[in-house]
Design an enzyme around this catalytic site. Structure first.
Site, mmCIF file in Angstrom:
data_model
loop_
_atom_site.group_PDB
_atom_site.id
_atom_site.type_symbol
_atom_site.label_atom_id
_atom_site.label_comp_id
_atom_site.label_asym_id
_atom_site.label_seq_id
_atom_site.Cartn_x
_atom_site.Cartn_y
_atom_site.Cartn_z
ATOM 1 N N CYS A 1 42.826 47.983 42.447
ATOM 2 C CA CYS A 1 42.072 46.885 43.074
ATOM 3 C C CYS A 1 41.424 47.293 44.392
ATOM 4 O O CYS A 1 40.216 47.100 44.593
ATOM 5 C CB CYS A 1 42.970 45.660 43.243
ATOM 6 S SG CYS A 1 44.295 45.830 44.467
ATOM 7 N N HIS B 1 46.700 42.144 46.408
ATOM 8 C CA HIS B 1 45.551 42.255 45.495
ATOM 9 C C HIS B 1 44.284 41.881 46.251
ATOM 10 O O HIS B 1 44.307 41.091 47.194
ATOM 11 C CB HIS B 1 45.726 41.343 44.278
ATOM 12 C CG HIS B 1 44.700 41.590 43.209
ATOM 13 N ND1 HIS B 1 44.720 42.699 42.398
ATOM 14 C CD2 HIS B 1 43.599 40.877 42.835
ATOM 15 C CE1 HIS B 1 43.680 42.658 41.563
ATOM 16 N NE2 HIS B 1 42.987 41.563 41.809
ATOM 17 N N HIS C 1 36.702 42.452 40.260
ATOM 18 C CA HIS C 1 37.941 43.114 40.667
ATOM 19 C C HIS C 1 38.496 43.978 39.546
ATOM 20 O O HIS C 1 38.082 43.866 38.389
ATOM 21 C CB HIS C 1 38.989 42.080 41.115
ATOM 22 C CG HIS C 1 39.577 41.263 39.997
ATOM 23 N ND1 HIS C 1 40.902 40.883 39.958
ATOM 24 C CD2 HIS C 1 39.017 40.755 38.869
ATOM 25 C CE1 HIS C 1 41.134 40.170 38.873
ATOM 26 N NE2 HIS C 1 40.015 40.076 38.196
#
Length: 345
Positions: A259, A307, A319
């Protein structure tokens, strides 16, 4: 007269062995009868467990990334210090040679001063501590000695700093190995659970997840934010070219990403380097209200900032979700938002 023989009795050892074997057989039968067959988890239960494992793996991945970044910085710092020490030692040697030349010239002109002899045969720090002897030296010799002392102290500090950084590097390498094992363990357990599902069940879960992404309505309320800057647009464009790239923990491209690897690489491509991990992106970059976010901003998720995705407008992010998935687009509110940061503030 007929003889009557008593029947032969089994030995005590044999009786004991037979009795033990019989008891064991009875116990095994009882255990087999009482043991309940292991219950197979439903595909939804498997999905819940797998999602949790992936979340834990991503948390460990970001810590792994942080340790890896620290390792690289320490290695660079140590290399710089070692180069400085090498150059400093050369300067120190030249200073000592210069003082030696002064002493030689003094000797040729009529003898060498006892205080200079003292310096040449011992540590100059000891010499300079005896301030009363400075009166016996020429100003040129005093300057040379002070330069030598300053250089020695500088080198000692740099060597001490290098020693501490080497210790830190060793600890960081240990942490890096531990986090790597933790990530691999979580991913292996997730795969084991997935392997308990049939091919049909796996396909059903994948289709359900894809539908959820396509129909995601977790939009966020936005205000009248100004348009994205040129660099933010460039970062968004760079991220968009990575759609479909697989998630791989610790990866920053060019063909796979995790990520924060995606967001840091996209912004680096735009000419604005940002911290490597989602936690450091959250800690170091300027924060903006969710309602004011604009394309290129980074949306940080979960309480531990484990994240991150890039906002692309219209309530959506791009993402790298998790292992087994590819870089994709999802609703910006599809996960708990911690906050938003703007690299190009």
């Amino acid at each position: 007269m007929a003889s009557h023989r008593r029947p032969k009795q089994p030995s005590r050892t044999r009786v004991t062995v037979l009795t033990t074997a019989a008891a064991a057989a009875v116990a095994l039968s009882a255990n087999a009868a009482n043991a309940a067959p292991s219950e197979k988890l439903s595909k939804d239960e498997v999905k819940a467990k797998v999602d949790k494992l992936y979340e834990q793996a991503e948390q460990a991945t970001e810590k792994y990334n942080g340790a890896k970044e620290k390792q690289q910085k320490l290695q660079k710092d140590i290399s710089t210090i070692q180069d400085n020490v090498a150059r400093g030692q050369e300067e120190l040697n030249k200073l000592r040679d210069g003082l030696g030349s002064l002493a030689t010239a003094q000797y040729r002109s009529g003898g060498i001063d006892a205080s200079v002899q003292l310096f040449l045969s011992s540590d100059p720090d000891d010499y300079l501590d005896k301030a009363s002897t400075l009166d016996q030296l020429s100003s040129q010799q005093v300057d040379a000695l002070k330069k030598i002392q300053d250089k020695q102290r500088e080198l000692a500090q740099e060597r001490a700093e290098a020693t501490e950084k080497l210790k830190d590097l060793s600890a960081t390498r240990t942490e890096l190995g531990n986090k790597k094992k933790e990530v691999q363990s979580k991913l292996a357990e997730a795969q084991r659970l997935l392997n308990t599902l049939s091919a049909k069940e796996k396909a059903q879960l994948a289709e359900k997840e894809q539908r959820a992404n396509r129909s995601s309505t977790e939009r966020v309320e936005l205000g009248d934010a100004p348009p994205a800057s040129g660099r933010a647009q460039a970062a968004f464009s760079a991220a968009q070219t990575r759609l479909g790239s697989p998630y791989v923990y610790g990866a920053t491209g060019p063909s796979s990403f995790d990520c924060s690897g995606l967001t840091s690489q996209a912004w680096a491509t735009a000419g604005r380097p940002v911290p490597r991990t989602s936690q450091e992106q959250w800690r170091q970059l300027e924060r903006v209200d969710v309602k004011d976010m604009r394309p290129g901003d980074l949306v940080i998720y979960f309480d531990d900032a484990s994240h991150v995705g890039m906002y692309i407008g219209d309530g959506a992010i791009i993402h790298a979700p998790r292992p087994g998935r590819t870089v994709t687009i999802a609703g910006a509110g599809s996960m708990p938002i911690l906050g938003v940061v703007r690299p190009d503030a």
